[in-house]
Design a protein around this motif. Structure first.
Motif, PDB file in Angstrom:
ATOM      1  N   LEU A 115       0.849  -1.193   0.000  1.00  0.00           N
ATOM      2  CA  LEU A 115       0.000   0.000   0.000  1.00  0.00           C
ATOM      3  C   LEU A 115       0.884   1.241   0.000  1.00  0.00           C
ATOM      4  CD1 LEU A 115      -2.738   1.378   0.161  1.00  0.00           C
ATOM      5  CD2 LEU A 115      -2.629   1.148   2.669  1.00  0.00           C
ATOM      6  N   TRP A 116       0.987   1.877  -1.163  1.00  0.00           N
ATOM      7  CA  TRP A 116       1.834   3.058  -1.294  1.00  0.00           C
ATOM      8  C   TRP A 116       1.011   4.326  -1.094  1.00  0.00           C
ATOM      9  CZ3 TRP A 116       7.061   2.850  -1.749  1.00  0.00           C
ATOM     10  CH2 TRP A 116       7.618   1.607  -2.072  1.00  0.00           C
ATOM     11  N   ARG A 117       1.598   5.294  -0.429  1.00  0.00           N
ATOM     12  CA  ARG A 117       0.938   6.570  -0.169  1.00  0.00           C
ATOM     13  C   ARG A 117       1.746   7.711  -0.784  1.00  0.00           C
ATOM     14  NH1 ARG A 117       0.404   3.509   4.647  1.00  0.00           N
ATOM     15  NH2 ARG A 117      -1.735   3.400   5.444  1.00  0.00           N
ATOM     16  N   PRO A 118       1.072   8.763  -1.252  1.00  0.00           N
ATOM     17  CA  PRO A 118       1.793   9.892  -1.858  1.00  0.00           C
ATOM     18  C   PRO A 118       2.399  10.808  -0.790  1.00  0.00           C
ATOM     19  CG  PRO A 118      -0.555  10.329  -1.875  1.00  0.00           C
ATOM     20  CD  PRO A 118      -0.398   8.922  -1.352  1.00  0.00           C
ATOM     21  N   ALA A 119       3.486  11.458  -1.136  1.00  0.00           N
ATOM     22  CA  ALA A 119       4.132  12.426  -0.261  1.00  0.00           C
ATOM     23  C   ALA A 119       4.897  13.413  -1.130  1.00  0.00           C
ATOM     24  CB  ALA A 119       5.065  11.731   0.725  1.00  0.00           C
ATOM     25  N   THR A 120       5.362  14.494  -0.524  1.00  0.00           N
ATOM     26  CA  THR A 120       6.128  15.508  -1.241  1.00  0.00           C
ATOM     27  C   THR A 120       7.479  15.690  -0.566  1.00  0.00           C
ATOM     28  OG1 THR A 120       4.095  16.680  -1.854  1.00  0.00           O
ATOM     29  CG2 THR A 120       6.166  17.880  -2.089  1.00  0.00           C
ATOM     30  N   ILE A 121       8.536  15.419  -1.310  1.00  0.00           N
ATOM     31  CA  ILE A 121       9.880  15.526  -0.764  1.00  0.00           C
ATOM     32  C   ILE A 121      10.253  16.992  -0.555  1.00  0.00           C
ATOM     33  CG2 ILE A 121      11.103  15.657  -2.969  1.00  0.00           C
ATOM     34  CD1 ILE A 121      13.150  13.712  -1.817  1.00  0.00           C
ATOM     35  N   THR A 122      11.037  17.280   0.488  1.00  0.00           N
ATOM     36  CA  THR A 122      11.513  18.648   0.732  1.00  0.00           C
ATOM     37  C   THR A 122      13.036  18.728   0.723  1.00  0.00           C
ATOM     38  OG1 THR A 122      11.374  18.316   3.132  1.00  0.00           O
ATOM     39  CG2 THR A 122       9.476  19.327   2.034  1.00  0.00           C
ATOM     40  N   SER A 168      19.410  13.634   0.477  1.00  0.00           N
ATOM     41  CA  SER A 168      20.862  13.487   0.518  1.00  0.00           C
ATOM     42  C   SER A 168      21.200  12.021   0.380  1.00  0.00           C
ATOM     43  CB  SER A 168      21.430  14.039   1.835  1.00  0.00           C
ATOM     44  OG  SER A 168      21.214  13.124   2.897  1.00  0.00           O
ATOM     45  N   GLY A 169      22.488  11.720   0.320  1.00  0.00           N
ATOM     46  CA  GLY A 169      22.906  10.332   0.250  1.00  0.00           C
ATOM     47  C   GLY A 169      22.641   9.572   1.538  1.00  0.00           C
ATOM     48  N   GLY A 170      22.292  10.292   2.584  1.00  0.00           N
ATOM     49  CA  GLY A 170      22.048   9.644   3.871  1.00  0.00           C
ATOM     50  C   GLY A 170      20.589   9.502   4.246  1.00  0.00           C
ATOM     51  N   GLY A 171      19.715  10.289   3.610  1.00  0.00           N
ATOM     52  CA  GLY A 171      18.311  10.211   3.989  1.00  0.00           C
ATOM     53  C   GLY A 171      17.440  11.183   3.223  1.00  0.00           C
ATOM     54  N   VAL A 172      16.199  11.320   3.697  1.00  0.00           N
ATOM     55  CA  VAL A 172      15.214  12.130   2.986  1.00  0.00           C
ATOM     56  C   VAL A 172      14.256  12.769   3.989  1.00  0.00           C
ATOM     57  CG1 VAL A 172      13.634  10.161   2.728  1.00  0.00           C
ATOM     58  CG2 VAL A 172      13.491  12.058   1.123  1.00  0.00           C
ATOM     59  N   LYS A 173      13.710  13.914   3.617  1.00  0.00           N
ATOM     60  CA  LYS A 173      12.671  14.564   4.409  1.00  0.00           C
ATOM     61  C   LYS A 173      11.493  14.845   3.483  1.00  0.00           C
ATOM     62  CE  LYS A 173      11.745  18.565   7.378  1.00  0.00           C
ATOM     63  NZ  LYS A 173      12.299  19.826   7.938  1.00  0.00           N
ATOM     64  N   PHE A 174      10.267  14.587   3.965  1.00  0.00           N
ATOM     65  CA  PHE A 174       9.111  14.801   3.101  1.00  0.00           C
ATOM     66  C   PHE A 174       7.865  15.167   3.890  1.00  0.00           C
ATOM     67  CE2 PHE A 174       9.590  10.226   3.913  1.00  0.00           C
ATOM     68  CZ  PHE A 174       8.340   9.859   4.384  1.00  0.00           C
ATOM     69  N   HIS A 175       6.922  15.814   3.187  1.00  0.00           N
ATOM     70  CA  HIS A 175       5.596  16.153   3.721  1.00  0.00           C
ATOM     71  C   HIS A 175       4.679  14.953   3.513  1.00  0.00           C
ATOM     72  CE1 HIS A 175       6.524  20.301   4.384  1.00  0.00           C
ATOM     73  NE2 HIS A 175       6.612  20.613   3.109  1.00  0.00           N
ATOM     74  N   LEU A 176       3.828  14.680   4.483  1.00  0.00           N
ATOM     75  CA  LEU A 176       2.846  13.611   4.331  1.00  0.00           C
ATOM     76  C   LEU A 176       1.589  13.940   5.131  1.00  0.00           C
ATOM     77  CD1 LEU A 176       3.916  10.604   6.585  1.00  0.00           C
ATOM     78  CD2 LEU A 176       5.032  12.819   6.682  1.00  0.00           C
ATOM     79  N   LYS A 177       0.531  13.168   4.905  1.00  0.00           N
ATOM     80  CA  LYS A 177      -0.765  13.477   5.502  1.00  0.00           C
ATOM     81  C   LYS A 177      -1.086  12.650   6.737  1.00  0.00           C
ATOM     82  CE  LYS A 177      -2.800  15.157   1.199  1.00  0.00           C
ATOM     83  NZ  LYS A 177      -3.912  15.023   0.223  1.00  0.00           N
ATOM     84  N   GLU A 178      -0.074  12.047   7.325  1.00  0.00           N
ATOM     85  CA  GLU A 178      -0.275  11.280   8.544  1.00  0.00           C
ATOM     86  C   GLU A 178       0.993  11.350   9.381  1.00  0.00           C
ATOM     87  OE1 GLU A 178      -0.677   7.066   7.931  1.00  0.00           O
ATOM     88  OE2 GLU A 178       0.720   7.075   6.247  1.00  0.00           O
ATOM     89  N   SER A 179       0.900  10.905  10.610  1.00  0.00           N
ATOM     90  CA  SER A 179       2.063  10.904  11.490  1.00  0.00           C
ATOM     91  C   SER A 179       2.713   9.522  11.495  1.00  0.00           C
ATOM     92  CB  SER A 179       1.645  11.274  12.913  1.00  0.00           C
ATOM     93  OG  SER A 179       2.751  11.252  13.787  1.00  0.00           O
ATOM     94  N   LEU A 180       4.035   9.500  11.442  1.00  0.00           N
ATOM     95  CA  LEU A 180       4.788   8.251  11.525  1.00  0.00           C
ATOM     96  C   LEU A 180       5.462   8.158  12.892  1.00  0.00           C
ATOM     97  CD1 LEU A 180       6.539   8.267   8.016  1.00  0.00           C
ATOM     98  CD2 LEU A 180       4.368   7.198   8.649  1.00  0.00           C
ATOM     99  N   ASP A 181       5.672   6.949  13.346  1.00  0.00           N
ATOM    100  CA  ASP A 181       6.307   6.744  14.644  1.00  0.00           C
ATOM    101  C   ASP A 181       7.821   6.858  14.532  1.00  0.00           C
ATOM    102  OD1 ASP A 181       3.806   6.211  15.794  1.00  0.00           O
ATOM    103  OD2 ASP A 181       3.934   4.091  15.238  1.00  0.00           O
ATOM    104  N   ARG A 182       8.437   7.458  15.541  1.00  0.00           N
ATOM    105  CA  ARG A 182       9.895   7.562  15.557  1.00  0.00           C
ATOM    106  C   ARG A 182      10.507   6.158  15.590  1.00  0.00           C
ATOM    107  NH1 ARG A 182      12.572  11.598  19.769  1.00  0.00           N
ATOM    108  NH2 ARG A 182      11.371  13.004  18.422  1.00  0.00           N
ATOM    109  N   ASP A 231       5.814  16.578   8.768  1.00  0.00           N
ATOM    110  CA  ASP A 231       7.106  16.524   8.097  1.00  0.00           C
ATOM    111  C   ASP A 231       7.877  15.370   8.713  1.00  0.00           C
ATOM    112  OD1 ASP A 231       6.901  18.832   6.413  1.00  0.00           O
ATOM    113  OD2 ASP A 231       7.117  20.060   8.205  1.00  0.00           O
ATOM    114  N   ALA A 232       8.270  14.407   7.890  1.00  0.00           N
ATOM    115  CA  ALA A 232       9.009  13.234   8.369  1.00  0.00           C
ATOM    116  C   ALA A 232      10.445  13.302   7.886  1.00  0.00           C
ATOM    117  CB  ALA A 232       8.355  11.947   7.885  1.00  0.00           C
ATOM    118  N   ARG A 233      11.379  13.082   8.807  1.00  0.00           N
ATOM    119  CA  ARG A 233      12.803  13.026   8.460  1.00  0.00           C
ATOM    120  C   ARG A 233      13.272  11.596   8.655  1.00  0.00           C
ATOM    121  NH1 ARG A 233      17.536  14.349  11.442  1.00  0.00           N
ATOM    122  NH2 ARG A 233      16.200  14.826  13.228  1.00  0.00           N
TER     123      ARG A 233
END
Length: 254
Positions: free
Chosen positions: A157-164, A167-181, A221-223
């Motif tokens: 189940l894939w969900r859409p998001a918008t990257i902000t 880098s070669g180490g990771g990604v940060k993006f906007h999404l419509k739900e909260s993710l757990d640390r 915003d998820a990092r």
């Protein structure tokens, strides 16, 4: 000081902490090397944004990122003088530190905005992935194949998001739900390289997920930091970041 750049190389300026401000300004500005005294002082073009000169003071510290044929270099500089030369706004910058190449453990972050996808794992899928790793370690090929078959049958189940930023180490993006640390996820990032668009799927885990300042765009915003990424996959991402930044600095279009 060893010279690692050439006249005409594009650079990126980020204001650093200085005597004029305790707050760090994370905005990045484009510029270009106009001349170098072969010691520690370079003449660079004063940055312009939206048709206006970016206000910078003499004595202000700035972080510099050089885009060279040999890759990305960075150093700390200090503005010695600002003036006009042949109707061009110029800054004389003293290199406070020697330019250092970006190390693999410290990846350059590219500010960007484009659509990506992500997916969360069910408890069943996480359990199967653990069993697969155990089967690999114990050499149980029969169970390994069975677990892999079961894993393939679980719908994704894939969900859409918008990257902000990326880098070669990771990604940060906007999404419509909260993710757990600490939550493991998979992200699908289409990279637009010179040879065409390359879709990439990479495992990651959530470093933090906070409510978005701009609630109109998304709720959070998820990092995230990449997990189990191969050197080849990381090199592709780093290549994209470098190509994209050079394209922006030169004013080119995709």
């Amino acid at each position: 000081m060893e010279k690692v750049f050439d006249i005409g190389n594009k650079i990126e300026i980020t204001p650093a902490r200085s005597a004029f401000s305790d707050a760090k300004n994370n905005k990045k500005y484009s510029s270009q090397i106009l001349d170098f005294d072969e010691l520690r002082t370079a003449k660079i073009a004063a940055p312009v944004q939206d048709g206006r000169l970016v206000p910078m003071r003499e004595g202000e510290d700035i972080d510099l990122c050089f885009f060279t044929k040999a890759g990305l270099y960075q150093c700390r500089g200090r503005i010695k003088k600002r003036y006009n030369e042949r109707k061009i706004a110029v800054l004389d910058v003293l290199f406070v530190t020697d330019p250092q190449k970006f190390q693999r453990r410290k990846f350059y972050r590219l500010e960007c905005t484009f659509e990506i996808r992500y997916r969360r794992f069910s408890k069943e899928e996480l359990h199967l992935r653990e069993e697969i790793e155990t089967a690999k370690k114990t050499g149980n090929d029969k169970m390994l194949e069975e677990y892999k078959k079961e894993l393939q049958e679980i719908p994704e189940l894939w969900r859409p998001a918008t990257i902000t930023n990326l880098s070669g180490g990771g990604v940060k993006f906007h999404l419509k739900e909260s993710l757990d640390r600490g939550e493991p996820i998979e992200v699908a990032v289409p990279l637009s390289l010179q040879k065409g668009v390359l879709p990439m799927k990479v495992m990651a885990h959530v470093i933090d997920c906070e409510k978005s300042v701009d609630s109109r765009a998304a709720s959070c915003d998820a990092r995230c930091e990449f997990d189990g990424i191969t050197n080849g996959e990381r090199e592709i991402i780093v290549k994209y970041v470098f190509e994209e930044q050079r394209r922006r600095m030169s004013g080119g279009e995709r």
